[in-house]
Design a protein around this motif. Structure first.
Motif, short mmCIF file in Angstrom:
data_model
loop_
_atom_site.label_atom_id
_atom_site.label_comp_id
_atom_site.label_asym_id
_atom_site.label_seq_id
_atom_site.Cartn_x
_atom_site.Cartn_y
_atom_site.Cartn_z
N ARG A 17 -4.70 1.68 -2.14
CA ARG A 17 -4.46 3.08 -2.96
C ARG A 17 -4.12 4.15 -1.79
O ARG A 17 -4.50 4.26 -0.74
CB ARG A 17 -5.66 3.43 -3.42
CG ARG A 17 -5.85 5.00 -3.94
CD ARG A 17 -7.08 5.78 -3.42
NE ARG A 17 -7.02 7.07 -4.22
CZ ARG A 17 -7.97 8.04 -4.04
NH1 ARG A 17 -9.04 7.73 -3.28
NH2 ARG A 17 -7.89 9.27 -4.75
N THR A 18 -2.98 4.91 -2.40
CA THR A 18 -2.97 6.17 -1.42
C THR A 18 -3.16 7.26 -2.07
O THR A 18 -3.54 7.56 -3.30
CB THR A 18 -1.22 6.31 -1.12
OG1 THR A 18 -0.62 6.39 -2.57
CG2 THR A 18 -0.35 5.26 -0.56
N ASP B 107 -3.86 5.10 -7.23
CA ASP B 107 -4.55 6.11 -7.38
C ASP B 107 -5.54 6.00 -8.67
O ASP B 107 -6.72 6.21 -8.77
CB ASP B 107 -3.95 7.62 -7.02
CG ASP B 107 -4.89 8.65 -6.86
OD1 ASP B 107 -4.98 9.25 -8.00
OD2 ASP B 107 -5.67 8.69 -5.89
N LEU C 203 0.81 -1.22 -0.15
CA LEU C 203 -0.06 0.13 0.07
C LEU C 203 0.87 1.17 -0.11
O LEU C 203 0.77 2.26 -0.94
CB LEU C 203 -0.85 0.06 1.33
CG LEU C 203 -1.59 1.31 1.42
CD1 LEU C 203 -2.58 1.61 0.48
CD2 LEU C 203 -2.38 1.26 3.00
N TRP C 204 1.80 1.23 0.80
CA TRP C 204 2.68 2.42 0.97
C TRP C 204 3.61 2.61 -0.12
O TRP C 204 4.15 3.58 -0.28
CB TRP C 204 3.36 2.57 2.28
CG TRP C 204 2.19 2.73 3.60
CD1 TRP C 204 1.98 1.79 4.64
CD2 TRP C 204 1.15 3.74 3.68
NE1 TRP C 204 1.07 2.25 5.49
CE2 TRP C 204 0.43 3.39 4.92
CE3 TRP C 204 0.60 4.66 2.98
CZ2 TRP C 204 -0.72 4.23 5.30
CZ3 TRP C 204 -0.28 5.59 3.39
CH2 TRP C 204 -1.03 5.42 4.56
N ASN D 26 2.91 2.45 -2.90
CA ASN D 26 2.37 3.36 -3.76
C ASN D 26 2.55 4.74 -3.67
O ASN D 26 2.13 5.60 -4.82
CB ASN D 26 0.80 2.98 -3.66
CG ASN D 26 -0.07 3.77 -4.91
OD1 ASN D 26 -0.95 4.61 -4.61
ND2 ASN D 26 0.28 3.53 -6.06
N LYS D 27 3.14 5.11 -2.61
CA LYS D 27 3.38 6.72 -2.69
C LYS D 27 4.67 6.83 -3.71
O LYS D 27 4.69 7.98 -4.35
CB LYS D 27 4.10 6.98 -1.22
CG LYS D 27 3.21 7.13 -0.38
CD LYS D 27 4.11 7.25 1.12
CE LYS D 27 3.34 7.15 2.41
NZ LYS D 27 2.85 8.38 2.98
N GLY E 77 -4.26 6.40 2.95
CA GLY E 77 -4.43 5.26 2.15
C GLY E 77 -5.78 4.48 2.60
O GLY E 77 -6.11 4.88 3.49
#
Ligand SMILES: O=P(O)(O)OC[C@H]1O[C@](O)(CO)[C@@H](O)[C@@H]1O
Ligand SMILES: [Mn+2]
Length: 448
Positions: free
Chosen positions: A408-409, A374, A196-197, A199-200, A440
């Protein structure tokens, strides 16, 4: 699950658009997309010698033509010119031009579709498709990926994080058989949060600025939990456990990962995929990548294969161990890479059943679809100005090929499925909460 018929667009909230002055869409189209185009032009300039060495004068001429295509595109965008039909002969050209006709009909006479008047999702996707055309129409540099440099740089600058993740994961594999169910679930949740992170780390959001993962991805997970606004990880665990218990020799458990960014995020997705197989929660993982360079850092087949090769060749034993195992999974067919032109069309996912019935039917065979990032979230929910408390199921607008989950972030101002008052509470202290990338979601839909 039969594909339901999506609601007519008139029954839905309006799409995000640059016509709303001061909106994030407006800022993106006015400032950030031209920045991305300028960086793309600079990239071509900087590769002039390489084009000359490889292709002689023809290479330099092609580079000049591509640059003039991109400069013209930037001017059209900055002066809000009408969106023009694509003139290349690529496999998706007709679908793009049909979509332009659809947008013309929607605006029913209120002027031509244009950069600031049309839906943000449409014009941003259209920009990336025009960038692809600028290269594809100029052989012999037609296969040059203008974003390759940035994606490779993200991989190399995330080395520390990749080493930490591969080391952690190989240690985990050593004693995975001794873990009880609770411990296994904990590890699954950790690796989902890393993905998840991860995705940043996306370059279109940072408009090409460095966005590599510098710190160790496992250190700060605990501190980041409060920033997960919707946390459906338990539901994922239950779904996979039930699928495993129901499994027979014939029906395998399959998870599909609809990929987002190359670099660190892709490695974190590989780790989740390997965990699913090594824990026997799944038998097959299918990866969905992009057919053309997309949103600066999105994963193409070349990026997918390059990353596996880079890991194998790394002079770090756990990185190369991962790379070797993952190439093995591809060879055994328990990992499968696919791309499909639908993922790089402007359509949101409620039209997949109609526009790409083959893809929709393939996704229906999966037990769980993991959508990363995103842009995928925007396409899942139609990139509309939804009330934040609208249920995710409703915002999917009949897109239910299989149980799905978005990791998603938040990098754009659309978010559904929140509790009453949740958005207002965050807004009060952090007005940028939807576009900062700090928050997120792990948001699940059971597709019942
Ligand atoms: O790589 P991701 O997570 O899909 O994010 C890409 C994001 O870049 C933006 O287009 C901003 O330019 C987002 O709105 C878009 O969704
Ligand atoms: Mn992306």
């Amino acid at each position: 699950m039969a594909a339901g018929t999506a609601l007519p667009v008139t029954a839905l909230p309006v799409p995000l658009s640059g016509r709303f002055k001061g909106s994030f869409a407006y800022f993106t189209i006015k400032d950030r997309l031209p920045q991305i185009l300028t960086r793309t032009i600079d990239t071509l300039h900087r590769h002039k010698n390489e084009f000359f060495e490889e292709h002689g004068e023809k290479g330099v001429e092609a580079e000049k033509r591509a640059i003039s295509f991109l400069s013209k595109l930037r001017n059209e965008l900055q002066t809000d010119k009408p969106v023009t039909p694509l003139e290349d002969e690529l496999p998706d050209t007709t679908l793009w031009n049909q979509y332009l006709d659809y947008q013309r009909n929607l605006s029913n006479g209120n002027g031509e579709p244009s950069w600031f008047q049309s839906p943000w999702l449409y014009v941003e996707c259209y920009m990336y498709r025009r960038i692809h055309a600028a290269l594809a129409q100029n052989p012999p540099i037609d296969n040059f990926d203008v974003f390759k440099e940035g994606k490779a740089q993200n991989f190399f600058e995330s080395q520390g994080a990749i080493i930490a993740l591969c080391t952690y994961f190989q240690e985990l594999l050593k004693n995975i058989k001794d873990l009880d169910e609770k411990q296994l679930q904990e590890e699954f949740f950790k690796l989902l949060q890393v993905s998840l992170w991860g995705n940043k780390c996306d370059l279109s959001f940072s408009a090409g600025e460095d966005s590599s993962q510098k710190s160790s991805p496992l250190q700060c997970l605990e501190d980041m939990v409060p920033f997960i606004l919707v946390n459906d990880m338990e539901k994922l665990w239950l779904l996979l456990k039930n699928a495993k218990n129901r499994k027979t020799d014939e029906c395998k458990v399959r998870v599909d990962i609809i990929l987002d960014n190359a670099g660190f995020e892709l490695v974190s997705d590989f780790v989740v995929a390997d965990f699913l197989l090594s824990s026997k929660l799944a038998d097959e993982v299918h990866f969905r990548g992009k057919s053309i360079p997309w949103y600066v850092s999105d994963t193409t087949k070349n990026d997918f294969n390059w990353t596996i090769k880079q890991l194998q060749a790394a002079n770090h034993m756990w990185m190369s161990r991962c790379g070797i195992n993952w190439e093995g999974n591809l060879k055994k067919g328990v990992w499968v890479y696919h791309d499909h032109m639908f993922w790089t069309l402007p359509h949101d996912f409620s039209s997949m059943a109609e526009v790409a019935p083959d893809l929709y039917a393939d996704l229906q065979k999966s037990n769980l679809l993991l959508f990363k990032g995103d842009l995928n979230y925007r396409k899942l929910t139609g990139d509309r100005k939804w009330e934040h408390t609208v249920p995710f199921h409703q915002a999917l607008n009949k897109f239910h090929p299989a149980p799905l989950c978005s990791l998603r972030t938040l990098k754009s101002d659309t978010q559904v499925g929140l509790k009453p008052g949740q958005a207002e509470q965050i807004q009060a202290s952090e007005p940028e909460w939807m576009i900062s990338g700090k928050y997120g979601v792990v948001q699940f839909d059971p597709a019942l």
